[in-house]
Scaffold this motif. Sequence first.
Motif, mmCIF file in Angstrom:
data_model
loop_
_atom_site.group_PDB
_atom_site.id
_atom_site.type_symbol
_atom_site.label_atom_id
_atom_site.label_comp_id
_atom_site.label_asym_id
_atom_site.label_seq_id
_atom_site.Cartn_x
_atom_site.Cartn_y
_atom_site.Cartn_z
ATOM 1 N N ILE A 5 41.571 27.062 35.490
ATOM 2 C CA ILE A 5 41.752 28.514 35.408
ATOM 3 C C ILE A 5 42.709 29.032 36.474
ATOM 4 C CG2 ILE A 5 40.583 30.735 35.710
ATOM 5 C CD1 ILE A 5 38.096 29.418 34.438
ATOM 6 N N LEU A 6 42.489 28.618 37.710
ATOM 7 C CA LEU A 6 43.312 29.108 38.817
ATOM 8 C C LEU A 6 44.739 28.570 38.745
ATOM 9 C CD1 LEU A 6 40.781 28.927 41.798
ATOM 10 C CD2 LEU A 6 41.331 30.870 40.321
ATOM 11 N N ASP A 66 47.685 30.601 37.144
ATOM 12 C CA ASP A 66 48.439 31.632 37.859
ATOM 13 C C ASP A 66 49.583 30.976 38.621
ATOM 14 O OD1 ASP A 66 49.106 33.453 40.221
ATOM 15 O OD2 ASP A 66 47.776 34.734 39.056
ATOM 16 N N THR A 113 31.936 36.048 37.959
ATOM 17 C CA THR A 113 33.043 36.998 38.086
ATOM 18 C C THR A 113 34.178 36.591 37.142
ATOM 19 O OG1 THR A 113 32.512 37.345 40.421
ATOM 20 C CG2 THR A 113 34.703 37.998 39.695
ATOM 21 N N PRO A 114 34.793 37.549 36.439
ATOM 22 C CA PRO A 114 35.913 37.222 35.541
ATOM 23 C C PRO A 114 37.016 36.497 36.299
ATOM 24 C CG PRO A 114 35.160 39.460 35.146
ATOM 25 C CD PRO A 114 34.440 38.976 36.381
ATOM 26 N N PRO A 115 37.661 35.508 35.656
ATOM 27 C CA PRO A 115 38.722 34.724 36.305
ATOM 28 C C PRO A 115 39.785 35.564 36.992
ATOM 29 C CG PRO A 115 38.161 33.753 34.203
ATOM 30 C CD PRO A 115 37.413 35.041 34.278
ATOM 31 N N GLN A 116 40.223 36.648 36.346
ATOM 32 C CA GLN A 116 41.276 37.470 36.934
ATOM 33 C C GLN A 116 40.824 38.093 38.244
ATOM 34 O OE1 GLN A 116 44.401 37.534 35.961
ATOM 35 N NE2 GLN A 116 44.834 38.789 37.770
ATOM 36 N N LYS A 117 39.534 38.451 38.324
ATOM 37 C CA LYS A 117 38.996 39.042 39.546
ATOM 38 C C LYS A 117 38.964 38.003 40.666
ATOM 39 C CE LYS A 117 36.987 42.294 41.955
ATOM 40 N NZ LYS A 117 37.715 43.526 42.354
ATOM 41 N N ILE A 136 41.026 35.487 40.943
ATOM 42 C CA ILE A 136 42.426 35.323 41.335
ATOM 43 C C ILE A 136 42.864 36.475 42.236
ATOM 44 C CG2 ILE A 136 44.810 35.343 40.465
ATOM 45 C CD1 ILE A 136 43.744 33.818 37.993
ATOM 46 N N GLU A 137 42.478 37.694 41.874
ATOM 47 C CA GLU A 137 42.833 38.865 42.682
ATOM 48 C C GLU A 137 42.217 38.771 44.079
ATOM 49 O OE1 GLU A 137 41.513 42.236 40.478
ATOM 50 O OE2 GLU A 137 43.043 42.032 38.925
ATOM 51 N N LYS A 166 44.174 36.380 46.270
ATOM 52 C CA LYS A 166 45.427 36.988 46.728
ATOM 53 C C LYS A 166 45.182 38.046 47.799
ATOM 54 C CE LYS A 166 47.910 36.098 42.415
ATOM 55 N NZ LYS A 166 48.611 36.670 41.242
#
Length: 211
Positions: A21-22, A25, A106-110, A112-113, A116
């Motif tokens: 998943i990660l 990005d 937690t959703p993958p995008q969260k 990743i955020e 960052k």
Amino acid sequence: MKIKLILADDDVLIRESLKIILSMDKELEIVEVFKNGKEAIDFLLKNNIDIAVLDVRMPLINGVTATAEICKRTNTKVIILTTFDEDDYIKEAIKNGAKGYILKNTPPQKIIETIKMVYEGNAVLQDAVLTKLSENIKMKAESKNKIDKEKFTERELEIMKLIAEGLSNKEISKKLFISEGTVKNYITSIFQKTGLTHRTQIAIYYLKGEI
């Protein structure tokens, strides 16, 4: 330049799933994955890595203990990623230097955020975790009030309250009609008076009623 990170989780399915998943990005580079805290520490002592994403419960050395070693002996920033949201884990991980604490659902995008944001120098405590921690801290504070407002200026108290509510420096500056630089100066003053080192600690400090 990509953000270099490692993952440590004793569950191979979660470990490999996170890696996939990660890796999607383009700004992230998964350098290595590990099944326990000891392997993660040994690797980080020999390699320059930006972020370590650690599970709490792992064999040999758990995530909380590993956090203390990593933060003490390397420049790597730690994010705790776990299914456990017990107060003791949260507080101990933060005490040991963790810059982020989020749950595995937690959703993958969260996620990743969060990586960052921590890389950029922010401390991140997931809303669900902060809410639970806040509720329990408030209950304890009701039975033992430690308020000492004379220690801080009215503006510092106001900023601490807004930090505890989850507002960023930019949002605080807009709300109080002051510059972000001024907000940072007040936060620096709060750090000096309390001995704390990052925003999440200020939020917890405020919610515990230790002001």
